[in-house]
Enzyme design. Structure first.
Site, mmCIF file in Angstrom:
data_model
loop_
_atom_site.group_PDB
_atom_site.id
_atom_site.type_symbol
_atom_site.label_atom_id
_atom_site.label_comp_id
_atom_site.label_asym_id
_atom_site.label_seq_id
_atom_site.Cartn_x
_atom_site.Cartn_y
_atom_site.Cartn_z
ATOM 1 N N ARG A 30 48.097 51.245 66.212
ATOM 2 C CA ARG A 30 47.576 51.101 67.573
ATOM 3 C C ARG A 30 48.600 50.415 68.472
ATOM 4 O O ARG A 30 49.215 49.436 68.089
ATOM 5 C CB ARG A 30 46.290 50.263 67.536
ATOM 6 C CG ARG A 30 45.063 51.048 67.919
ATOM 7 C CD ARG A 30 43.810 50.261 67.721
ATOM 8 N NE ARG A 30 43.690 49.123 68.623
ATOM 9 C CZ ARG A 30 42.589 48.404 68.759
ATOM 10 N NH1 ARG A 30 41.528 48.699 68.026
ATOM 11 N NH2 ARG A 30 42.538 47.389 69.573
ATOM 12 N N ARG A 60 45.488 38.782 73.100
ATOM 13 C CA ARG A 60 44.068 39.144 72.942
ATOM 14 C C ARG A 60 43.273 38.010 72.306
ATOM 15 O O ARG A 60 42.129 37.763 72.672
ATOM 16 C CB ARG A 60 43.947 40.428 72.126
ATOM 17 C CG ARG A 60 44.184 41.675 73.002
ATOM 18 C CD ARG A 60 44.781 42.836 72.228
ATOM 19 N NE ARG A 60 43.959 43.292 71.147
ATOM 20 C CZ ARG A 60 44.430 43.818 70.016
ATOM 21 N NH1 ARG A 60 45.723 43.947 69.831
ATOM 22 N NH2 ARG A 60 43.610 44.215 69.074
HETATM 23 P P1 ADP Z 1 40.100 44.543 70.019
HETATM 24 O O1 ADP Z 1 38.763 43.892 70.116
HETATM 25 O O2 ADP Z 1 40.600 44.710 68.626
HETATM 26 O O3 ADP Z 1 41.122 43.897 70.902
HETATM 27 P P2 ADP Z 1 39.072 46.874 71.521
HETATM 28 O O4 ADP Z 1 39.172 48.271 71.039
HETATM 29 O O5 ADP Z 1 37.711 46.284 71.665
HETATM 30 O O6 ADP Z 1 39.980 46.037 70.526
HETATM 31 O O7 ADP Z 1 39.818 46.739 72.937
HETATM 32 C C1 ADP Z 1 41.134 47.144 73.135
HETATM 33 C C2 ADP Z 1 41.580 46.849 74.575
HETATM 34 O O8 ADP Z 1 40.773 47.609 75.503
HETATM 35 C C3 ADP Z 1 41.431 45.401 75.045
HETATM 36 O O9 ADP Z 1 42.506 44.584 74.652
HETATM 37 C C4 ADP Z 1 41.375 45.593 76.574
HETATM 38 O O10 ADP Z 1 42.645 45.846 77.123
HETATM 39 C C5 ADP Z 1 40.552 46.871 76.711
HETATM 40 N N1 ADP Z 1 39.104 46.573 76.824
HETATM 41 C C6 ADP Z 1 38.130 46.919 75.933
HETATM 42 N N2 ADP Z 1 36.935 46.465 76.330
HETATM 43 C C7 ADP Z 1 37.157 45.803 77.502
HETATM 44 C C8 ADP Z 1 36.333 45.072 78.401
HETATM 45 N N3 ADP Z 1 35.027 44.920 78.162
HETATM 46 N N4 ADP Z 1 36.906 44.531 79.489
HETATM 47 C C9 ADP Z 1 38.195 44.656 79.747
HETATM 48 N N5 ADP Z 1 39.040 45.308 78.940
HETATM 49 C C10 ADP Z 1 38.541 45.875 77.816
#
Ligand code: ADP
Length: 192
Positions: free
Chosen positions: A133, A144
């Site tokens: 990823r 993050r």
């Molecule tokens: P992880 O929890 O492992 O970081 P996710 O797949 O949940 O992975 O999210 C990947 C990315 O997508 C986040 O780092 C962010 O950039 C974006 N993202 C996902 N959900 C949100 C949200 N609710 N608000 C803002 N950005 C989001």
């Protein structure tokens, strides 16, 4: 049942949500997956989100809310849903609360998967190798995790204050953790 899964990157939310969706027979809505689909499709929204996600920053609240409103308006969510990756800050939590209140479908429960930071970093490093990823590089991961601690941890308190939170130990085999989640939500299922 309307359920939100909370947990840091690497906590296993996505994996457990996939299992829970089969168990509860409700759709799994992952905002990360929705965004990655936009990126893959090369849509205007995807083009905007791509670099932000790769850096490990949050995509704007407005974009997320629009995406979520659209997803929740589909018929398959009538019997409930599992939300994964949203809300990630207090503004998103209150926007979601308002949206669900408007449609008369309040959140039933929030499950937080609890995993300590060292193990999170280890798990994401493993996933980076397996899945490749774009946002699983060390700098993005650090960001993050920091954003989770600063902005998403208060969301856990938000649901705690509403009496909707259960904390589940996210350390163990996938089966162990899944069993704990099922046990944790059993009382809510009986009421609902
Ligand atoms: P992880 O929890 O492992 O970081 P996710 O797949 O949940 O992975 O999210 C990947 C990315 O997508 C986040 O780092 C962010 O950039 C974006 N993202 C996902 N959900 C949100 C949200 N609710 N608000 C803002 N950005 C989001």
């Amino acid at each position: 049942m309307r359920l939100v899964l909370l947990g840091a990157p690497g906590s296993g939310k996505g994996t457990q949500a996939t299992r829970l969706k089969d168990y509860l027979q409700v759709p799994h809505i992952s905002t990360g997956d929705l965004l990655r689909a936009e990126v893959a499709a090369g849509s205007p929204l995807g083009l905007e989100a791509k670099a932000i996600m790769a850096r490990g920053d949050l995509v704007s609240d407005a974009i997320l809310l629009g995406m979520l409103e659209e997803r929740l308006s589909r018929a398959d969510t009538a019997g409930g849903f599992i939300l994964d990756g949203y809300p990630r800050n207090l503004a998103q939590a209150s926007a979601l609360g308002a949206l669900l209140a408007r449609i008369g479908q309040p959140m039933d429960c929030a499950v937080q998967l609890d995993v300590d930071n060292e193990l999170l970093v280890e798990r994401i490093a493993g996933r980076a190798k397996a899945e490749g990823r774009a946002d699983d590089n060390p700098e993005s991961v650090r960001k993050r995790l920091a954003i989770y601690a600063q902005q998403t941890a208060p969301v856990v308190d938000y649901y705690r204050q509403q009496g909707k939170l259960t904390v589940v130990d996210g350390v163990g085999t996938l089966d162990d953790v899944f069993k704990r989640i099922i046990e944790a939500i059993a009382p809510v299922r009986e009421v609902g």
